[in-house]
Design a protein around this motif. Structure first.
Motif, PDB file in Angstrom:
ATOM      1  N   GLU A  33       0.816  -1.202   0.000  1.00  0.00           N
ATOM      2  CA  GLU A  33       0.000   0.000   0.000  1.00  0.00           C
ATOM      3  C   GLU A  33       0.855   1.259   0.000  1.00  0.00           C
ATOM      4  N   GLY A  34       0.573   2.141  -0.974  1.00  0.00           N
ATOM      5  CA  GLY A  34       1.258   3.415  -1.073  1.00  0.00           C
ATOM      6  C   GLY A  34       2.602   3.365  -1.757  1.00  0.00           C
ATOM      7  N   GLN A  61      -2.004   4.276 -12.487  1.00  0.00           N
ATOM      8  CA  GLN A  61      -1.906   4.444 -11.037  1.00  0.00           C
ATOM      9  C   GLN A  61      -0.436   4.619 -10.657  1.00  0.00           C
ATOM     10  N   THR A  91       3.571   1.954  -7.992  1.00  0.00           N
ATOM     11  CA  THR A  91       2.855   0.796  -8.535  1.00  0.00           C
ATOM     12  C   THR A  91       3.809  -0.241  -9.122  1.00  0.00           C
ATOM     13  N   ASP A 149       0.813   5.271  -7.645  1.00  0.00           N
ATOM     14  CA  ASP A 149       1.060   4.547  -6.400  1.00  0.00           C
ATOM     15  C   ASP A 149      -0.001   3.474  -6.211  1.00  0.00           C
ATOM     16  N   PHE A 150       0.390   2.372  -5.594  1.00  0.00           N
ATOM     17  CA  PHE A 150      -0.526   1.249  -5.422  1.00  0.00           C
ATOM     18  C   PHE A 150      -1.559   1.569  -4.349  1.00  0.00           C
ATOM     19  N   ASP A 151      -2.827   1.422  -4.685  1.00  0.00           N
ATOM     20  CA  ASP A 151      -3.937   1.662  -3.765  1.00  0.00           C
ATOM     21  C   ASP A 151      -4.950   0.538  -3.953  1.00  0.00           C
ATOM     22  N   PHE A 152      -5.072  -0.329  -2.953  1.00  0.00           N
ATOM     23  CA  PHE A 152      -5.967  -1.472  -3.115  1.00  0.00           C
ATOM     24  C   PHE A 152      -7.426  -1.052  -3.247  1.00  0.00           C
ATOM     25  N   ASN A 153      -7.735   0.174  -2.848  1.00  0.00           N
ATOM     26  CA  ASN A 153      -9.115   0.654  -2.979  1.00  0.00           C
ATOM     27  C   ASN A 153      -9.511   0.850  -4.440  1.00  0.00           C
ATOM     28  N   ASN A 154      -8.528   0.903  -5.336  1.00  0.00           N
ATOM     29  CA  ASN A 154      -8.817   1.091  -6.757  1.00  0.00           C
ATOM     30  C   ASN A 154      -9.047  -0.224  -7.492  1.00  0.00           C
TER      31      ASN A 154
END
Length: 255
Positions: free
Chosen positions: A114-115, A154, A118, A156-161
């Motif tokens: 997270e964060g 993306q 990517t 930065d990696f954001d699992f909400n996406n």
């Protein structure tokens, strides 16, 4: 010019399915035909040397590949057992991340992903998911390409996406790249028939396009609207079923 598969590929005396790749290891395999790759490689070489624009020649090559070179859909799909298993593991990991859970693979958790940039997150996932077998190089390429496509845009990696549609598209991309990588490996030096980079690029683009269209046609119906009801084992089986259907479509090109 060149492809991601650097090996010269199997010969006619090679097993139809290597033991470590077999999706049905306890089921006997038929005897392979002599010179089983010759027709496929000849047609593909002519497609490439002809400029990569003769769609009929490409379809004939893939028809021979499905029917003769790999032994038909039932046998040919078994060659993708290791790749399909890695795809199932990818599905489970991304489904867990979508739900805000750890992906369930050693050494990788939400805190490490997270964060992060990517591409860093993709590299961590790929390195954790690549199995130590003879398909590792091709699986690595397919995992990286599928994740890169799914997470494009993306920073930065954001699992909400992560959405169900993203996961479904990712699995189609993964399957298509696995098939493409294996076809290229089995083609031996067919792509070396290109006389210049532009010719090579046209041939590669045409084959990728045909394979991606087939993967979308036969894999998408197994995923669309069903992502929440599936698990990695089911997705593994869905990939193998889609490959059987793709091979059946390709075999018809010869008739």
């Amino acid at each position: 010019m060149g492809t991601s598969s650097s090996s010269s590929g199997p010969g006619s005396k090679s097993p139809l399915v290597p033991p470590w790749a077999d999706s049905e290891p306890n089921t006997p395999l038929p005897e392979s035909e002599g010179q089983r790759f010759r027709e496929f490689r000849t047609h593909l070489g002519k497609f490439v040397s002809g400029g990569g624009t003769d769609g009929e020649r490409l379809r004939t090559a893939l028809g021979s590949y499905a029917g003769k070179a790999t032994g038909g859909g039932t046998v040919g799909s078994r060659r993708f057992g290791a790749m399909a298993s890695a795809g199932g593991a990818l599905f489970d990991a991304m489904a867990a991340l979508r739900d805000g859970q750890d992906p369930g693979i050693p050494g990788v958790d939400l805190g490490t992903l997270e964060g992060r940039p990517t591409q860093v997150a993709i590299d961590l996932l790929v390195n954790a998911l690549v199995p130590p077998n003879g398909d590792g190089d091709r699986i690595r390429v397919a995992l990286n390409d599928a994740l890169s496509e799914a997470l494009e845009g993306q920073a930065d990696f954001d699992f909400n996406n992560i959405t169900d549609d993203i996961i479904a598209d990712m699995m189609i991309a993964y399957l298509a790249e696995c098939i493409y990588e294996q076809v290229v490996l089995d083609s031996n030096d067919a792509f070396a028939k290109a006389t210049d980079p532009a010719q090579y690029d046209r041939a590669e683009k045409a084959m990728r396009g045909l394979i991606r269209a087939a993967a979308d046609k036969h894999m998408a119906p197994l995923l669309t609207g069903n992502v929440r009801t599936l698990n990695g084992r089911m997705v593994r089986d869905a990939q193998l079923r889609a490959i059987k259907d793709i091979w059946a479509e390709w075999e018809a090109y010869e008739k």
